[in-house]
Design a protein around this motif. Structure first.
Motif, PDB file in Angstrom:
ATOM      1  N   GLN A 202       2.118  -6.061  -0.482  1.00 55.53           N
ATOM      2  CA  GLN A 202       1.426  -7.274  -0.919  1.00 55.53           C
ATOM      3  C   GLN A 202      -0.070  -7.227  -0.610  1.00 55.53           C
ATOM      4  N   GLN A 203      -0.470  -6.285   0.234  1.00 51.56           N
ATOM      5  CA  GLN A 203      -1.872  -6.146   0.612  1.00 51.56           C
ATOM      6  C   GLN A 203      -2.508  -4.982  -0.147  1.00 51.56           C
ATOM      7  N   ILE A 204      -3.779  -5.145  -0.535  1.00 51.92           N
ATOM      8  CA  ILE A 204      -4.501  -4.103  -1.256  1.00 51.92           C
ATOM      9  C   ILE A 204      -5.391  -3.328  -0.283  1.00 51.92           C
ATOM     10  N   SER A 205      -5.215  -1.998  -0.253  1.00 53.63           N
ATOM     11  CA  SER A 205      -6.035  -1.148   0.614  1.00 53.63           C
ATOM     12  C   SER A 205      -7.354  -0.784  -0.045  1.00 53.63           C
ATOM     13  N   LEU A 206      -7.307  -0.467  -1.338  1.00 50.40           N
ATOM     14  CA  LEU A 206      -8.482   0.012  -2.052  1.00 50.40           C
ATOM     15  C   LEU A 206      -8.507  -0.571  -3.454  1.00 50.40           C
ATOM     16  N   TRP A 207      -9.723  -0.732  -3.978  1.00 53.06           N
ATOM     17  CA  TRP A 207      -9.892  -1.110  -5.392  1.00 53.06           C
ATOM     18  C   TRP A 207     -10.567   0.027  -6.133  1.00 53.06           C
ATOM     19  N   LEU A 208     -10.063   0.313  -7.315  1.00 54.38           N
ATOM     20  CA  LEU A 208     -10.677   1.343  -8.160  1.00 54.38           C
ATOM     21  C   LEU A 208     -11.144   0.715  -9.465  1.00 54.38           C
ATOM     22  N   PRO A 209     -12.378   0.980  -9.873  1.00 55.70           N
ATOM     23  CA  PRO A 209     -12.797   0.552 -11.208  1.00 55.70           C
ATOM     24  C   PRO A 209     -12.138   1.442 -12.253  1.00 55.70           C
ATOM     25  N   VAL A 210     -11.736   0.860 -13.371  1.00 61.23           N
ATOM     26  CA  VAL A 210     -11.066   1.628 -14.417  1.00 61.23           C
ATOM     27  C   VAL A 210     -11.839   1.445 -15.711  1.00 61.23           C
ATOM     28  N   ASN A 211     -12.529   2.489 -16.120  1.00 62.64           N
ATOM     29  CA  ASN A 211     -13.334   2.442 -17.335  1.00 62.64           C
ATOM     30  C   ASN A 211     -12.872   3.559 -18.269  1.00 62.64           C
ATOM     31  N   ASN A 212     -12.090   3.179 -19.270  1.00 58.00           N
ATOM     32  CA  ASN A 212     -11.529   4.146 -20.208  1.00 58.00           C
ATOM     33  C   ASN A 212     -10.813   5.261 -19.457  1.00 58.00           C
ATOM     34  N   ALA A 213      -9.911   4.843 -18.579  1.00 63.16           N
ATOM     35  CA  ALA A 213      -9.164   5.791 -17.754  1.00 63.16           C
ATOM     36  C   ALA A 213      -7.755   5.261 -17.523  1.00 63.16           C
ATOM     37  N   SER A 214      -6.935   6.110 -16.919  1.00 66.09           N
ATOM     38  CA  SER A 214      -5.549   5.756 -16.647  1.00 66.09           C
ATOM     39  C   SER A 214      -5.241   6.043 -15.184  1.00 66.09           C
ATOM     40  N   VAL A 215      -4.478   5.160 -14.568  1.00 68.25           N
ATOM     41  CA  VAL A 215      -4.167   5.253 -13.146  1.00 68.25           C
ATOM     42  C   VAL A 215      -2.653   5.175 -12.970  1.00 68.25           C
ATOM     43  N   ALA A 216      -2.111   6.046 -12.142  1.00 66.32           N
ATOM     44  CA  ALA A 216      -0.686   5.977 -11.809  1.00 66.32           C
ATOM     45  C   ALA A 216      -0.525   6.214 -10.317  1.00 66.32           C
ATOM     46  N   THR A 217       0.408   5.486  -9.710  1.00 67.87           N
ATOM     47  CA  THR A 217       0.695   5.636  -8.286  1.00 67.87           C
ATOM     48  C   THR A 217       2.162   5.963  -8.085  1.00 67.87           C
ATOM     49  N   SER A 218       2.422   6.965  -7.264  1.00 66.69           N
ATOM     50  CA  SER A 218       3.773   7.290  -6.835  1.00 66.69           C
ATOM     51  C   SER A 218       3.846   7.011  -5.347  1.00 66.69           C
ATOM     52  N   GLY A 219       4.702   6.069  -4.952  1.00 67.32           N
ATOM     53  CA  GLY A 219       4.778   5.692  -3.546  1.00 67.32           C
ATOM     54  C   GLY A 219       6.210   5.546  -3.084  1.00 67.32           C
ATOM     55  N   ASN A 220       6.400   5.630  -1.760  1.00 68.04           N
ATOM     56  CA  ASN A 220       7.736   5.451  -1.218  1.00 68.04           C
ATOM     57  C   ASN A 220       7.854   4.091  -0.522  1.00 68.04           C
ATOM     58  N   TYR A 221       7.129   3.085  -1.062  1.00 65.24           N
ATOM     59  CA  TYR A 221       7.143   1.753  -0.452  1.00 65.24           C
ATOM     60  C   TYR A 221       8.566   1.181  -0.379  1.00 65.24           C
ATOM     61  N   GLU A 222       9.340   1.384  -1.437  1.00 59.18           N
ATOM     62  CA  GLU A 222      10.627   0.707  -1.564  1.00 59.18           C
ATOM     63  C   GLU A 222      11.807   1.658  -1.459  1.00 59.18           C
ATOM     64  N   GLN A 223      11.704   2.848  -2.066  1.00 58.11           N
ATOM     65  CA  GLN A 223      12.833   3.773  -2.076  1.00 58.11           C
ATOM     66  C   GLN A 223      12.551   4.946  -1.148  1.00 58.11           C
ATOM     67  N   TYR A 224      13.150   4.900   0.031  1.00 59.92           N
ATOM     68  CA  TYR A 224      12.989   5.993   0.985  1.00 59.92           C
ATOM     69  C   TYR A 224      14.138   5.932   1.983  1.00 59.92           C
ATOM     70  N   VAL A 225      14.270   6.969   2.770  1.00 60.97           N
ATOM     71  CA  VAL A 225      15.259   6.988   3.828  1.00 60.97           C
ATOM     72  C   VAL A 225      14.628   7.675   5.036  1.00 60.97           C
ATOM     73  N   GLU A 226      15.008   7.232   6.224  1.00 62.42           N
ATOM     74  CA  GLU A 226      14.507   7.865   7.433  1.00 62.42           C
ATOM     75  C   GLU A 226      15.633   8.679   8.068  1.00 62.42           C
ATOM     76  N   ARG A 227      15.292   9.909   8.432  1.00 62.38           N
ATOM     77  CA  ARG A 227      16.273  10.807   9.045  1.00 62.38           C
ATOM     78  C   ARG A 227      15.592  11.575  10.161  1.00 62.38           C
ATOM     79  N   ASN A 228      16.158  11.478  11.358  1.00 64.82           N
ATOM     80  CA  ASN A 228      15.583  12.136  12.537  1.00 64.82           C
ATOM     81  C   ASN A 228      14.118  11.766  12.726  1.00 64.82           C
ATOM     82  N   GLY A 229      13.797  10.482  12.464  1.00 67.29           N
ATOM     83  CA  GLY A 229      12.447   9.986  12.666  1.00 67.29           C
ATOM     84  C   GLY A 229      11.456  10.327  11.566  1.00 67.29           C
ATOM     85  N   ILE A 230      11.919  10.968  10.494  1.00 66.63           N
ATOM     86  CA  ILE A 230      11.043  11.343   9.388  1.00 66.63           C
ATOM     87  C   ILE A 230      11.384  10.499   8.170  1.00 66.63           C
TER      88      ILE A 230
END
Length: 308
Positions: A202-230
């Protein structure tokens, strides 16, 4: 200039379309045009319909070649090219592996080595044969392709192309964070995209200006698993058959939503050092990586609009 906005769910994702036009009627017409195009592409590429081209190719895996529409053939060519330049980190045949590591479900259990070995035998973009006359063969039985890591970007690019051909001087197509934008906002200001904080989306770390460009983010915010502390991401390294550790998010800026979409996945798999080395060799491609300790690293020459 008038603008109209639409929120809808397509391709399994929440889409936001912002269309502009000389009148509100023109802007609304472009929204309808955009939704129709995304639905058309979804019907071609989805894995959730037996009649899609993807489903037909998967059903024919290990058998004879299948003739496909020219645009799907060309998309497969571009997928294989991205797989080649990322040394297999991007691979649309990895869906068999991904099914073993579905972190969405509470009853997830780590697959055994034998299951991973069997899935690896059905994985590898080099087993997609692109033949003459738009014929495609998945050479190994049990192979499955899935355009999930590139399809939304392709759809966004297609809508942008249609709107520009119709005279639109600005607009935004946003597929759950895979975004393409051109021109300016109706008030003349630049479009900008926020990169979520990896521990609090819900919090924004950075803002990027987008001028005739495309942006995609791949993150593990929601789908992840922890195993042996990793913490392991939902992204799978198709070369190892193993989920990717340590990286929390990758954001890619490029001229194409399709390319940004695919590279965000690939760089997550490749890791910061190798991923940034690749990005710095690609024209008009930039990247921001947030690692497991929330350290932010970025490619050369990227313009960060503001920090939160």
């Amino acid at each position: 200039m008038q603008s109209s906005k639409l929120h809808t769910r397509l391709m399994g994702s929440d889409f936001e379309l912002i269309a502009t036009g000389a009148t509100e009627a023109i802007a609304n017409r472009r929204l309808e045009q955009g939704v129709a195009e995304i639905k058309r592409i979804e019907s071609l590429l989805t894995v959730f319909s037996d009649t899609s081209v993807t489903a037909q190719l998967n059903a024919q895996a290990g058998g004879t070649p299948l003739s496909v529409p020219a645009e799907v053939y060309q998309l497969l060519l571009r997928c294989n090219k991205i797989s080649t330049i990322t040394q297999g980190a991007f691979d649309i045949t990895a869906s068999v592996l991904k099914k073993l590591f579905n972190f969405k479900y509470d009853h997830f259990t780590w697959p055994d080595d034998n299951a991973i070995t069997q899935a690896m035998a059905c994985t590898g973009f080099q087993h997609i044969a692109l033949l003459d006359h738009y014929c495609v063969q998945l050479k190994r039985a049990g192979m499955h392709i899935d355009f999930g890591a590139i399809g939304k970007g392709y759809a966004a690019d297609r809508v942008k192309a249609l709107w520009i051909a119709d005279g639109a001087t600005s607009g935004v197509v946003n597929a759950s964070g895979d975004l393409t934008a051109w021109g300016t906002q109706p008030d003349g200001g630049p479009w900008k995209v926020g990169i979520a904080h990896p521990d609090d989306p819900q919090q924004i770390s950075l803002w990027l200006p987008v001028n005739n460009a495309s942006v995609a983010t791949s993150g593990n915010y929601e789908q992840y698993v922890e195993r042996n502390g990793i913490r392991y991401s939902h992204n799978i390294d198709p070369r190892k058959g193993w989920p990717v550790p340590y990286i929390k998010s990758v954001t890619v800026v490029s001229p194409s939503a399709e390319l940004s979409d695919a590279l965000a996945t690939a760089i997550t798999v490749m890791g910061p050092e190798v991923g940034l080395n690749l990005v710095n060799q690609l024209p008009e491609v930039y990247c921001i990586i947030i690692d497991g300790q929330n350290k932010i690293v970025q490619s050369d020459n990227i313009q960060i609009h503001a920090k939160a």
